[in-house]
Scaffold this motif. Structure first.
Motif: not given
Length: 295
Positions: A106, A109, A113, A156, A276-277, A279-281, A283-284
């Motif tokens: 994570w 990543e 990004r 989350t 926000g990014s 959290e997205d990473a 989740r992914t």
């Protein structure tokens, strides 16, 4: 009036626990020292904040009146500190993670990004419950239940993990493919507050008497010794592989216990768009990480 925020925080913790002894443990202070700090605050304010008696500690009228403002004061001070740090470029994001979790993929990543940001990690001892609130980290990856109240935080859910039984290699269940809670009925299982770990009650082994139960401040390795010597068992998240390197400890899947959740925790009032990014990473990558199986 110049108020020492450290003393104000001590006051809110004592008010929360309603007991100087338990508050001192939570703050990692000696009880006499904590009492002196509260007396200093009372002297600064010119009022008595607590009534102390053999039955416990309770807020005085002045203490009850002071408590909401004290909490607001601490919150605003933390927000001001975060705002000041956010004004410094380049942005540094520190991600905390609890014992037993691996977040390497994570974080890699996130760095891919956001090459213009500094992404740092901080491994947190389970007792470090204030790192997120105090702004020492911007996000936390941890197991539920969390060891702190979640008011003011965004939690989350990322994924669920099954659980495994940790036993000595010579335990009667060590070579089972899986076990049920019924098979552990005589182990005296006790859930630990603020952690997904469940410990068995220590028992005698042969002519060796039962040792004391694991204490809050015992090191993880010392607790594993209780398991390796056969004195007790424990149930851990399957993803916590720290014990797997030991040949004298067996990990056996538990079939009928609720899984534990891995969650991402951030401050609800943190406006940083990078979160926000983040959290997205999470989740992914973390939410799709295969569950680790015990052997």
């Amino acid at each position: 009036m110049d108020l020492d925020l450290r003393l104000v925080r001590y006051f809110t913790v004592v008010a929360e626990y309603g007991n100087f002894g338990r508050a001192a443990i939570g703050l990692h202070l000696a009880q006499p020292s904590l009492s002196r700090q509260i007396q200093r605050l009372e002297a600064q304010l010119g009022v008595r904040l607590f009534d102390r008696s053999p039955q416990g500690t309770s807020l005085t009228d002045a203490g009850r009146a002071f408590l909401p403002g004290a909490r607001t004061l601490l919150h605003e001070a933390e927000q001001a500190a975060r705002t000041a740090r956010a004004a410094v470029q380049p942005r540094t994001i520190t991600v905390g993670y609890a014992e037993g979790l691996v977040i390497t993929a994570w974080v890699q990543e996130l760095r891919r990004r956001h090459p213009d940001h500094r992404i740092r990690t901080r491994h947190l001892d389970w007792r470090d419950t204030r790192a997120l609130a105090e702004g020492r980290i911007e996000a936390l990856v941890a197991y539920r239940p969390l060891p702190f109240p979640t008011d003011g935080f965004r939690v989350t859910k990322l994924h669920e993990e099954s659980r495994v039984l940790l036993t000595s290699a010579s335990h009667r269940l060590a070579h089972e493919k899986a076990v049920s809670l019924r098979a552990l009925a005589d182990e005296g299982l006790v859930a630990c507050a603020g952690t997904p770990v469940v410990w068995g009650t220590p028992k005698p082994v042969g002519d060796r008497p039962a040792p004391p139960p694991p204490a809050i401040d015992d090191a993880y390795e010392d607790k594993l010794e209780l398991i390796a010597t056969g004195h007790c068992v424990a149930i851990f998240p399957a993803g916590d592989r720290r014990a797997a390197v030991r040949e004298d400890i067996a990990l056996v899947p538990v079939t009928d216990i609720d899984p534990c959740e891995v969650v991402l925790v951030t401050r609800a009032d943190d406006p940083d768009p990078l979160l926000g990014s983040l959290e997205d990473a999470a989740r992914t990558l973390l939410a799709t990480t295969p569950r680790t199986r015990a052997h």
